[in-house]
Design a protein around this motif. Sequence first.
Motif, PDB file in Angstrom:
ATOM      1  N   LEU A  32       0.833  -1.203   0.000  1.00  0.00           N
ATOM      2  CA  LEU A  32       0.000   0.000   0.000  1.00  0.00           C
ATOM      3  C   LEU A  32       0.865   1.249   0.000  1.00  0.00           C
ATOM      4  N   SER A  33       1.861   1.299   0.886  1.00  0.00           N
ATOM      5  CA  SER A  33       2.871   2.349   0.842  1.00  0.00           C
ATOM      6  C   SER A  33       4.145   1.702   0.329  1.00  0.00           C
ATOM      7  N   PRO A  34       4.530   1.943  -0.927  1.00  0.00           N
ATOM      8  CA  PRO A  34       5.577   1.125  -1.552  1.00  0.00           C
ATOM      9  C   PRO A  34       7.002   1.507  -1.191  1.00  0.00           C
ATOM     10  N   TRP A  35       7.195   2.562  -0.392  1.00  0.00           N
ATOM     11  CA  TRP A  35       8.522   3.160  -0.300  1.00  0.00           C
ATOM     12  C   TRP A  35       9.312   2.798   0.949  1.00  0.00           C
ATOM     13  N   VAL A  36       8.707   2.724   2.115  1.00  0.00           N
ATOM     14  CA  VAL A  36       9.467   2.615   3.363  1.00  0.00           C
ATOM     15  C   VAL A  36       9.821   1.171   3.708  1.00  0.00           C
ATOM     16  N   LEU A  37       8.821   0.332   3.894  1.00  0.00           N
ATOM     17  CA  LEU A  37       9.074  -1.035   4.347  1.00  0.00           C
ATOM     18  C   LEU A  37       9.923  -1.854   3.368  1.00  0.00           C
ATOM     19  N   PRO A  38       9.739  -1.747   2.049  1.00  0.00           N
ATOM     20  CA  PRO A  38      10.640  -2.482   1.150  1.00  0.00           C
ATOM     21  C   PRO A  38      12.106  -2.107   1.342  1.00  0.00           C
ATOM     22  N   LYS A  39      12.378  -0.843   1.577  1.00  0.00           N
ATOM     23  CA  LYS A  39      13.765  -0.427   1.823  1.00  0.00           C
ATOM     24  C   LYS A  39      14.297  -1.077   3.096  1.00  0.00           C
ATOM     25  N   LEU A  40      13.454  -1.134   4.120  1.00  0.00           N
ATOM     26  CA  LEU A  40      13.892  -1.734   5.378  1.00  0.00           C
ATOM     27  C   LEU A  40      14.104  -3.240   5.247  1.00  0.00           C
ATOM     28  N   VAL A  41      13.299  -3.899   4.450  1.00  0.00           N
ATOM     29  CA  VAL A  41      13.459  -5.345   4.266  1.00  0.00           C
ATOM     30  C   VAL A  41      14.758  -5.646   3.508  1.00  0.00           C
ATOM     31  N   VAL A  42      15.065  -4.865   2.477  1.00  0.00           N
ATOM     32  CA  VAL A  42      16.344  -5.061   1.779  1.00  0.00           C
ATOM     33  C   VAL A  42      17.503  -4.745   2.723  1.00  0.00           C
ATOM     34  N   ALA A  45      18.235  -7.745   4.772  1.00  0.00           N
ATOM     35  CA  ALA A  45      19.076  -8.719   4.072  1.00  0.00           C
ATOM     36  C   ALA A  45      20.543  -8.297   4.144  1.00  0.00           C
ATOM     37  N   ALA A  46      20.794  -6.998   4.009  1.00  0.00           N
ATOM     38  CA  ALA A  46      22.166  -6.498   4.145  1.00  0.00           C
ATOM     39  C   ALA A  46      22.710  -6.761   5.543  1.00  0.00           C
ATOM     40  N   GLY A  47      21.846  -6.609   6.549  1.00  0.00           N
ATOM     41  CA  GLY A  47      22.263  -6.859   7.919  1.00  0.00           C
ATOM     42  C   GLY A  47      22.634  -8.313   8.150  1.00  0.00           C
ATOM     43  N   VAL A  48      21.881  -9.227   7.556  1.00  0.00           N
ATOM     44  CA  VAL A  48      22.197 -10.650   7.699  1.00  0.00           C
ATOM     45  C   VAL A  48      23.542 -10.955   7.046  1.00  0.00           C
ATOM     46  N   ALA A  49      23.780 -10.375   5.854  1.00  0.00           N
ATOM     47  CA  ALA A  49      25.068 -10.582   5.186  1.00  0.00           C
ATOM     48  C   ALA A  49      26.207 -10.001   6.018  1.00  0.00           C
ATOM     49  N   ALA A  50      25.968  -8.832   6.609  1.00  0.00           N
ATOM     50  CA  ALA A  50      27.008  -8.207   7.440  1.00  0.00           C
ATOM     51  C   ALA A  50      27.279  -9.023   8.699  1.00  0.00           C
ATOM     52  N   ALA A  51      26.248  -9.699   9.205  1.00  0.00           N
ATOM     53  CA  ALA A  51      26.410 -10.461  10.447  1.00  0.00           C
ATOM     54  C   ALA A  51      27.344 -11.649  10.277  1.00  0.00           C
ATOM     55  N   ILE A  52      27.436 -12.212   9.067  1.00  0.00           N
ATOM     56  CA  ILE A  52      28.261 -13.410   8.875  1.00  0.00           C
ATOM     57  C   ILE A  52      29.652 -13.072   8.338  1.00  0.00           C
ATOM     58  N   MET A  53      29.927 -11.812   8.048  1.00  0.00           N
ATOM     59  CA  MET A  53      31.227 -11.436   7.493  1.00  0.00           C
ATOM     60  C   MET A  53      32.250 -11.194   8.602  1.00  0.00           C
TER      61      MET A  53
END
Length: 628
Positions: A32-42, A45-53
């Motif tokens: 419904l609001s296409p801008w905020v939550l999609p950015k946070l979800v991506v 994913a970046a946070g998960v990648a950073a957690a294992i590095m």
Amino acid sequence: MTTIGTARRVTAPRAALVLVAAALVAFLPAALSPWVLPKLVVLAAAGVAAAIMVPRGRLPRWTILLVGLAAVVLAAAALMGDAPLAQLFGRWPRFEGAVALGGYTVALWIGARLLGPSATARDRELSTLALAVVALAIGGVAALETGGVRFLPGSETEATSRPGSLLGNATDQGLLGAMLAVMLVVALMTATSRPGRERLLLALGSVAALAAVILSASRAAIAALVVGMVLLAIVWVARGPRGRRLWRAVSAATVLAVLAGSALLLPLTQSRLLGTSPFASATVQGRLQLWVESLRVLAGAPLAGTGPNGFEDAVTAQHGPEWFPLFGYGSVIDSPHDIALQALLAGGPPLLLLAVVLVVGVVITATRRIRELGPRESEQGGRALILAALIAVLVWLVGATTHFTTAGPVILVAVCIGAIVARPAKMSSSATAAARGYRLLPGIAVVAWSVLAVTALAGEVALRTGVDAIAESPERANDAFDTARDLRPWDPDVLVIAAEEFAGAADRGDPAGRFASSWAQRAVDALPQSVPAAKALAAAQQYAGDFAAAEQTLRDLDARAPHDPQTLHRLGGILILLGRYDEADAALLGARALAPDEPGITETLAYLYQLTGDDEALEALLREAATL
């Protein structure tokens, strides 16, 4: 090297860099609001990648302490608010509680972990290349929108309207463009040893970022860009050879003049900068009015403010008769459009003090690190990265003096701050089990927050499904709203949105209107101070034929949130249905005085005069309407 070891050292950092960049522009039309939550979800994913590095840095204790204290202040203020759970987690559409603010904290942590003191030259180079691609995307879409090609969710159809590109808002587009511009210009100035294709990408990205600012026609973004470029020019001139400083100063002034001339070539940007656009003048008046009313709200709660996400409901009681002529019929606003006022209203003076200490700490840390960096770190781009990050943060702060916080720009701000304040990572292999477990806590927190962000986005998709299904299948819409409520039980705005949609159906006489009463009553129970919820309830009561209840709802609403032409308009219509024509006339005339350009009010008044046979009043009304 094992596969896991390779991923930790090479794949995960690069994936995290790419995902952070993608988070700046991610959107989802199905939400419904296409801008905020999609950015946070991506970003999750970046946070998960950073957690294992293997970490390149870590947040210092003073930063963790400030963020922790700010979280405590915000939580306490939320719990004292009118809707504690909603304010704690965050309300639609910006979700600035645990959902969005948790994401900004994750971005801060990612910045330190990815771009800290141990980051390699290639890490830093890849980060600027990713930002250049983002700039090209934002600038390219903004150019298409300015040319009249509107294909994004919520885009205006008129080619003359302000674009929003991949941010959904023109000022967000401009502010992110200004931050990217200064960062890419710094990268380009220090890229003498990089391959030609990389320098070309940085140059194209710089131009695209500058274009995004100019095409946004945002005065806040253009002012922020000017400040950033001036700061960059001062550093460039001051660090140049003594005999070439005058040449550098003239070159910098020429570039700034060319940028100013480019901005004035575009009619929309020119009219806004020179104040010849009526909309631009109204925006200035509206901003001043908003700040005055925000200060009134603050005067009523000087110690803790309204709590996070509490401003929208609190400010409605302060609206004067000037509000709706400036902001539009039926408008609501959820931010004071000033970063200092926002901090005061969200958490009171303690939160503002913590924010000021953080900014001062960032500036001090950046200047100290720039001076103290050794030759090796400087050669690997450490000095350039910190300088670019510091100027980008200052650029955003300038723009935030007249704008609200939102995911796209703030994610980049948080990453920049994390990179600036980062300390060397502790990698001792002899750490105790307790110490190793302690180091796992950030990763566990990132995963937990990621689940929250993904669930919130799923609820947003369900909301879109409900809104789209109302006309064709009211039952399917009702089920979709139920799903959204199940996914976001803490968010009463799900109830408000459903109530508004079904109330709109009731106004149109659609069968879906039968669901309006239950959703509206639940919305009012969850948010007693919500103006949209009360308006939806009045519409539902009117649809159900309970005119007396609708009148009482509107009378109560008018007493709590006065000077609202939409409230008076519906009240006038209800009074007509009750046969109280004189009272209806007074309510409708009051509504028309507050919104003279709203045709619906004129039509209702004309109906009233036809009903009462007042030909003289009808003729005068139509004559006056023809002159507007």
